[in-house]
Enzyme design. Structure first.
Site, PDB file in Angstrom:
ATOM      1  N   ALA A 109       0.851  -1.193   0.000  1.00 28.63           N
ATOM      2  CA  ALA A 109       0.000   0.000   0.000  1.00 28.63           C
ATOM      3  C   ALA A 109       0.886   1.242   0.000  1.00 28.63           C
ATOM      4  CB  ALA A 109      -0.902  -0.020   1.219  1.00 28.63           C
TER       5      ALA A 109
ATOM      6  N   SER B 161     -10.392  -9.946   1.285  1.00 29.84           N
ATOM      7  CA  SER B 161     -10.164 -10.480   2.624  1.00 29.84           C
ATOM      8  C   SER B 161     -10.085 -12.000   2.614  1.00 29.84           C
ATOM      9  CB  SER B 161     -11.288 -10.057   3.572  1.00 29.84           C
ATOM     10  OG  SER B 161     -11.093 -10.673   4.825  1.00 29.84           O
TER      11      SER B 161
ATOM     12  N   LYS C 285     -14.019  -2.703   3.286  1.00 30.33           N
ATOM     13  CA  LYS C 285     -12.953  -3.616   3.741  1.00 30.33           C
ATOM     14  C   LYS C 285     -12.351  -3.090   5.050  1.00 30.33           C
ATOM     15  CE  LYS C 285      -9.722  -6.835   3.669  1.00 30.33           C
ATOM     16  NZ  LYS C 285      -8.568  -6.357   4.349  1.00 30.33           N
TER      17      LYS C 285
ATOM     18  N   HIS D 291     -14.716  -3.913   7.746  1.00 31.57           N
ATOM     19  CA  HIS D 291     -14.594  -5.362   7.968  1.00 31.57           C
ATOM     20  C   HIS D 291     -13.457  -5.635   8.948  1.00 31.57           C
ATOM     21  CE1 HIS D 291     -12.356  -9.074   7.207  1.00 31.57           C
ATOM     22  NE2 HIS D 291     -13.507  -9.655   6.949  1.00 31.57           N
ATOM     23  N   ASN D 292     -12.316  -5.023   8.696  1.00 33.06           N
ATOM     24  CA  ASN D 292     -11.165  -5.258   9.571  1.00 33.06           C
ATOM     25  C   ASN D 292     -11.411  -4.708  10.976  1.00 33.06           C
ATOM     26  OD1 ASN D 292     -10.133  -6.132   7.128  1.00 33.06           O
ATOM     27  ND2 ASN D 292      -8.098  -5.336   7.531  1.00 33.06           N
TER      28      ASN D 292
ATOM     29  N   GLU E 286     -13.452  -7.104  12.739  1.00 33.11           N
ATOM     30  CA  GLU E 286     -12.570  -8.247  13.057  1.00 33.11           C
ATOM     31  C   GLU E 286     -11.793  -7.980  14.362  1.00 33.11           C
ATOM     32  OE1 GLU E 286     -10.123  -9.265   9.612  1.00 33.11           O
ATOM     33  OE2 GLU E 286      -8.432  -9.544  10.971  1.00 33.11           O
ATOM     34  N   TYR E 287     -11.316  -6.755  14.511  1.00 34.15           N
ATOM     35  CA  TYR E 287     -10.608  -6.396  15.754  1.00 34.15           C
ATOM     36  C   TYR E 287     -11.518  -6.609  16.964  1.00 34.15           C
ATOM     37  CZ  TYR E 287      -6.433  -3.850  13.973  1.00 34.15           C
ATOM     38  OH  TYR E 287      -5.244  -3.503  13.406  1.00 34.15           O
TER      39      TYR E 287
END
Ligand code: ATR
Length: 478
Positions: free
Chosen positions: A78, A130, A184, A187-188, A191-192
């Protein structure tokens, strides 16, 4: 060279090479590959002759190997590297060709890049991907943004490589420009929160319940057969069952308790702060990792007499069930907050995001894949304007069923001195959301006192200010 490939991949580190192999394994795809340093390209070709890649040593050769409209997926680091590759491709691509960034870009970078690239009549698609290494190879969840026109060409190819959940490919066009990378990012963030909640449940079972890691692994395996069924619960059970080969101790006991991160959780919270959307569960998860990594402060903490009490457990089975309920309720809140953040981002950026479809494409391939996402998808299908997931009938019942246990666990863990930032903040968020009156009225009074920030009244329109340092009468300012 004949332009024979229908798709190309630039960047052949782990994610890129796995994605290229995934593409090549699906019928109808002929895959061109290119990497800045030629060793990675050569290795991939040598190790995977079955893929029949069209390999190039130069970007010119790579571009020439792509059939029109050219489609290239960028899988490089990135930031600067991504910009460099986008520039190189956009100098060579022509009208209607498609550049896809499959990296973990910040969505604002994607918005900028889309503007720059589309000015040349080339499509730019920021696609969140992902599922880690294995997902890239076997089927990830894919969240593409960009234009509808680009997705018409790209969609069939992405559908061919995406994970499949209940016969549906885990990919959908999320929305224009940066929408895919925004989703996304959230989403992360979710997830955390999910990982932190599972970790807190483990901590309670261990410290209060006295269960050892193997026993907790078994508990999680049982939970995984019910409404908590998910990839994260499944892998946590595996991690807890792992024995360290050097010491014979549970692996979890020899891993340093300082959690790292790559930044997408921080991005989620930063953006939620800007949008004014309370993602408190995600924020607590990010801060819990920060606290865990403050080695010097943690080592220097004095021995406190902090009033901790023993959590008396009369019935081990009931205790474990209470923790499960608390985890489930907290998890519902974390997802509700995450979907709120997507809604807020969509409103801010004029994205038409279908939240039910987002839940659907997260059912397979990605790290937060879970049964439970079917319920979220159902909730938004029944009411696409749902103000909060917590207002959906299924989730209302789930929270009502769990609420008693949730309160017990949060209060008893606090009494026992077990840190539960995500459990506790989820419960407070829930109580805040359903409170008839919040003490925000008092905060407004305080703000008016020291800063003349004014307040609204419950019984009449307008803005008001009390002359606090004068005769304390009220004046209308608007
Ligand atoms: P992963 O996390 O999958 O290991 P990454 O660190 O995100 O991968 O990205 C590494 C990839 O970015 C590599 O393919 C790297 O190319 P090299 O093998 O030549 O190092 C690529 N990359 C990094 N900087 C780049 C640049 N400026 N131009 C082109 N590719 C670049």
């Amino acid at each position: 060279m004949s332009a024979a490939a229908n798709i190309g991949v630039v960047g052949l580190a782990v994610m890129g090479s796995n994605l290229a192999r995934n593409l090549a394994s699906r019928s109808g795809n002929k895959v061109a590959i290119y990497n800045r340093s030629v060793e990675k390209t050569n290795d991939l070709v040598a190790n995977h002759p079955e893929a029949n890649f069209i390999a190039s040593d130069s970007i010119d050769e790579f571009v020439a190997s792509l059939a029109k409209p050219r489609i290239a997926i960028i899988m490089v680091q990135a930031g600067f590297a991504t910009d460099a590759v986008i520039t190189a491709l956009s100098e060579r691509f022509e009208k209607d060709d498609i550049i896809v960034d499959g990296g973990n870009a910040l969505y604002t970078d994607t918005i900028r890049r889309e503007k720059e690239v589309s000015a040349k009549n080339i499509h730019f698609v920021g696609a969140g991907i992902s599922g880690g290494e294995e997902g890239a190879l076997k089927g990830p969840s894919i969240m593409p943004g960009g234009s509808k026109e680009a997705y018409e060409h790209l969609g069939p190819i992405l559908r061919s490589i995406a994970a499949v959940a209940e016969d549906e490919a885990c990919v959908t066009h999320i929305g224009s420009d940066g929408a895919g990378h925004f989703v996304k990012m959230i989403h992360n963030g979710i997830e955390y929160a999910d990982m932190q909640l599972i970790a807190e449940a483990y901590d309670i079972l261990r410290k209060a319940g006295g269960l050892n890691p193997i026993e907790i692994s078994r508990v999680l395996t049982e939970w995984n057969a019910g409404e908590l069924e998910s990839y994260l619960i499944e892998i946590t059970a595996e991690v807890l069952a792992q024995v360290d080969q050097k010491t014979g101790e549970p692996l979890v006991d020899v891993i340093l308790d300082a959690a790292g991160s790559k930044g997408t959780g921080v991005w989620t919270v930063q953006n939620a702060l800007d949008l004014g959307t309370p993602v408190s569960g995600i924020a607590e998860a990010v801060f819990a990792r920060s606290l865990s990594s403050q080695a010097a402060q943690r080592a220097g903490a004095p021995e406190y007499s902090a009033g901790d009490t023993i959590w008396e457990i009369a019935d081990q089975g009931a205790f474990i069930e209470d923790v499960r309920q608390a985890l489930y309720a907290s998890k519902i809140v974390a997802y509700a907050q995450g979907f709120d953040a997507i809604g807020a981002g969509a409103l801010e950026n004029n994205w038409d995001i279908n939240l039910g479809e987002v839940a659907k494409i997260w059912r397979g391939g990605c790290i937060i894949r879970a049964q439970f996402l079917n319920r979220i998808s159902d909730a938004y299908r029944q009411d696409s304007k749902l103000l909060s997931l917590l207002f959906d009938g299924y989730f209302i019942r789930a929270i009502e069923d769990a609420a008693g246990a949730w309160r017990q666990v949060v209060s008893k863990a606090s009494l026992a001195g077990i840190p539960i930032p995500a459990f506790a903040s989820s419960l407070s968020y829930f109580d805040g959301l359903r409170a008839e009156r919040l003490p925000a009225a008092l905060v407004q009074g305080q703000r008016d006192f020291f800063g003349a920030h004014t307040y609204k009244r419950v019984d009449m329109p307008g803005a008001f200010h009390t002359l606090w340092s004068g005769d304390k009468s009220e004046i209308q300012t608007d």
